[in-house]
Enzyme design. Sequence first.
Site, short mmCIF file in Angstrom:
data_model
loop_
_atom_site.label_atom_id
_atom_site.label_comp_id
_atom_site.label_asym_id
_atom_site.label_seq_id
_atom_site.Cartn_x
_atom_site.Cartn_y
_atom_site.Cartn_z
CG PHE A 182 -0.31 0.15 2.54
CD1 PHE A 182 -0.13 1.39 3.13
CD2 PHE A 182 0.14 -0.97 3.23
CE1 PHE A 182 0.47 1.54 4.37
CE2 PHE A 182 0.76 -0.85 4.47
CZ PHE A 182 0.92 0.41 5.05
CB CYS A 183 1.79 3.76 -1.77
SG CYS A 183 0.86 3.47 -3.30
CB THR A 184 -0.05 8.41 -0.71
OG1 THR A 184 1.10 8.49 0.12
CG2 THR A 184 -1.00 9.55 -0.38
CB CYS A 189 1.07 -0.11 -3.37
SG CYS A 189 -0.37 0.93 -3.57
CB ILE A 210 -3.35 5.60 2.48
CG1 ILE A 210 -2.21 4.60 2.71
CG2 ILE A 210 -3.84 6.16 3.82
CD1 ILE A 210 -0.88 5.26 3.06
#
Length: 249
Positions: A182-184, A189, A210
């Site tokens: 996961f990432c922003t 990701c 996110i």
Amino acid sequence: MAPVLNVSAYLFTRIDEPHELRPVLRERAQLAGLLGTILLAEEGINLFLAGDASAVRGFLDTLRDDERFAALTAKESWSEVVPFGRLIVKVKREIIRMDRPEVRPQDGRAPAVSPATLRRWLDRGRDDEDREIVLVDTRNAFEVDYGTFAGAKDWRIERFTQFPEAALVHRDDLAGKTVVSFCTGGIRCEKAALYLRAEGLDAYQLEGGILGWFADQGGAHWEGDCFVFDERESVDASLAPRVAGSLPA
């Protein structure tokens, strides 16, 4: 509701002439009164824009008229003021730098897990096949310090180009498990999941990142805020800008 609409969006898609597209998109954004950043590369587009809601959405709708960008989706949030000081439109080698040319999400995505599915897995502590779940935070260490999923792996990388090497170091910790990167907003990701799968791991990406999780699941299983690359600094699980002084220096 706050008057300024902020959007983040990206799409891995083949662009043969990013240098020719750059002035076209710059002019459209200027005419719409938008501020922020648009990055173009042969692998796709990545943008962060803010302005009047109708102007922002109109810009995105026009962009989607181009079949290359028809699948573009945007994460929305609101602020009292525009969190950008100017408009930047650049052509880059990659819209998110990984320095792994063999990782080509424009040719096919890694499998994605929806926020609702991940929420179900995290609530029960296992995935639907009763396998252990490992969350891998693909962001830089300073971003992770603002907040992350409870129990997520944080390899303390300083830039995304370090992710592949860190993944190899920790590969044995991930083997035999269901890995969710996961990432922003989803862009890092997406590349990370492809790289992990190429290394033989059962890896997935969190759909929408996110910000997508916040919009769909709020702050469930999350600790802290989420760093964003604009003058808001970070947003909470309601996608509202952080309160000044609420985070440690």
